[in-house]
Design a protein around this motif. Structure first.
Motif, mmCIF file in Angstrom:
data_model
loop_
_atom_site.group_PDB
_atom_site.id
_atom_site.type_symbol
_atom_site.label_atom_id
_atom_site.label_comp_id
_atom_site.label_asym_id
_atom_site.label_seq_id
_atom_site.Cartn_x
_atom_site.Cartn_y
_atom_site.Cartn_z
ATOM 1 N N ASP A 126 24.777 -1.355 -11.788
ATOM 2 C CA ASP A 126 25.417 -1.052 -13.072
ATOM 3 C C ASP A 126 25.878 -2.351 -13.721
ATOM 4 O O ASP A 126 26.632 -3.126 -13.118
ATOM 5 C CB ASP A 126 26.609 -0.115 -12.876
ATOM 6 C CG ASP A 126 26.189 1.318 -12.577
ATOM 7 O OD1 ASP A 126 25.016 1.667 -12.845
ATOM 8 O OD2 ASP A 126 27.034 2.093 -12.096
ATOM 9 N N THR A 151 31.435 3.580 -11.902
ATOM 10 C CA THR A 151 30.665 2.935 -10.827
ATOM 11 C C THR A 151 31.410 3.000 -9.502
ATOM 12 O O THR A 151 30.820 3.298 -8.450
ATOM 13 C CB THR A 151 30.367 1.472 -11.195
ATOM 14 O OG1 THR A 151 29.533 1.448 -12.353
ATOM 15 C CG2 THR A 151 29.678 0.744 -10.062
ATOM 16 N N GLY A 167 28.155 -3.224 -8.841
ATOM 17 C CA GLY A 167 28.688 -3.450 -10.181
ATOM 18 C C GLY A 167 28.586 -4.924 -10.520
ATOM 19 O O GLY A 167 29.041 -5.774 -9.757
#
Length: 230
Positions: A126, A151, A167
């Motif tokens: 992400d 996330t 992330g």
């Protein structure tokens, strides 16, 4: 999660950073890269499979999930800057920012989670921002903060099926999306950011701070919170 022989989907693949993710995934040995984007692009490598994909369109996500049943890595890269003010900006534009930056990635993870599980667990990447932690006027920073929280929760929920969730945080990147910024604004090269993110993916990391600014901001925030919950 090693990229050799992997099958990757990059959303926002025709943007400056998206193209780097496609290129570098192939360099690292990906067997196939689905290039998800709203507009066409001339990909020269036969390992790239273009997908017409608007992440804010549930039907397009459903079609992509049906087409990419061999997926092992999902890179949620697509994003928009959105309205300049939450108070005076058009609510339709504000909602569209959240649809693209938050609900679209969530819908993609929901659609592909069974596929990733069936293919050994795989990974989700992400793409966040240093503005996940710093509020600025407009819809962008608050949408990235929401995406960061999403996330962290998805990482917990996907752990049982062995899916890595990474992330990625960084500041401005030298792409068309930041072309409007004042001359002299510090911007990272897309190839540097993509490389650091994919290094973290292959090192099985949970988060990556992909430039010096983000490392500094995160260190400062960590220092501020040390001992708060002691």
């Amino acid at each position: 999660m090693k990229l050799e022989n992997s099958v990757v989907l990059v959303t926002g693949a025709t943007g400056g950073l998206g193209q780097e993710f496609v290129r570098q995934a192939l360099e690292r040995g990906a067997a196939k890269v689905y290039a998800g984007a709203r507009r066409d692009h001339d990909w020269s490598d036969p390992r790239v499979v273009p997908l017409q994909l608007d992440v804010a369109d549930p039907a397009a996500i459903e079609t992509a999930a049906a087409a990419a049943g061999d997926l092992t890595v999902l890179i949620n890269n697509a994003g928009i800057s959105g309205a300049r003010s939450l108070l005076t900006g058009d609510m339709t534009e504000i909602r569209a920012t959240y649809e693209t930056n938050v609900f679209g990635p969530l819908a993609l993870v929901r659609a592909f989670a069974p596929t990733l599980a069936a293919n050994g667990g795989g990974a989700v990447v992400d793409i966040h921002s240093v503005l996940s932690w710093i509020a600025t006027p407009g819809a962008y920073s608050s949408s990235k903060a929401a995406f960061w929280g999403l996330t962290n929760t998805l990482r917990l929920e996907l752990a049982a099926q062995g899916t890595q969730v990474l992330g990625a945080h960084f500041g401005y990147v030298d792409t068309p999306m930041t072309a409007h910024l004042p001359e002299g604004t510090d911007k990272s090269a897309p190839e540097d950011i993509a490389g650091r993110v994919l290094d973290a993916l292959e090192a099985d990391e949970k988060e990556v701070f992909a430039d010096a600014l983000t490392e500094s901001v995160h260190a400062g925030l960590t220092g501020l919170t040390t001992g708060v919950f002691a």
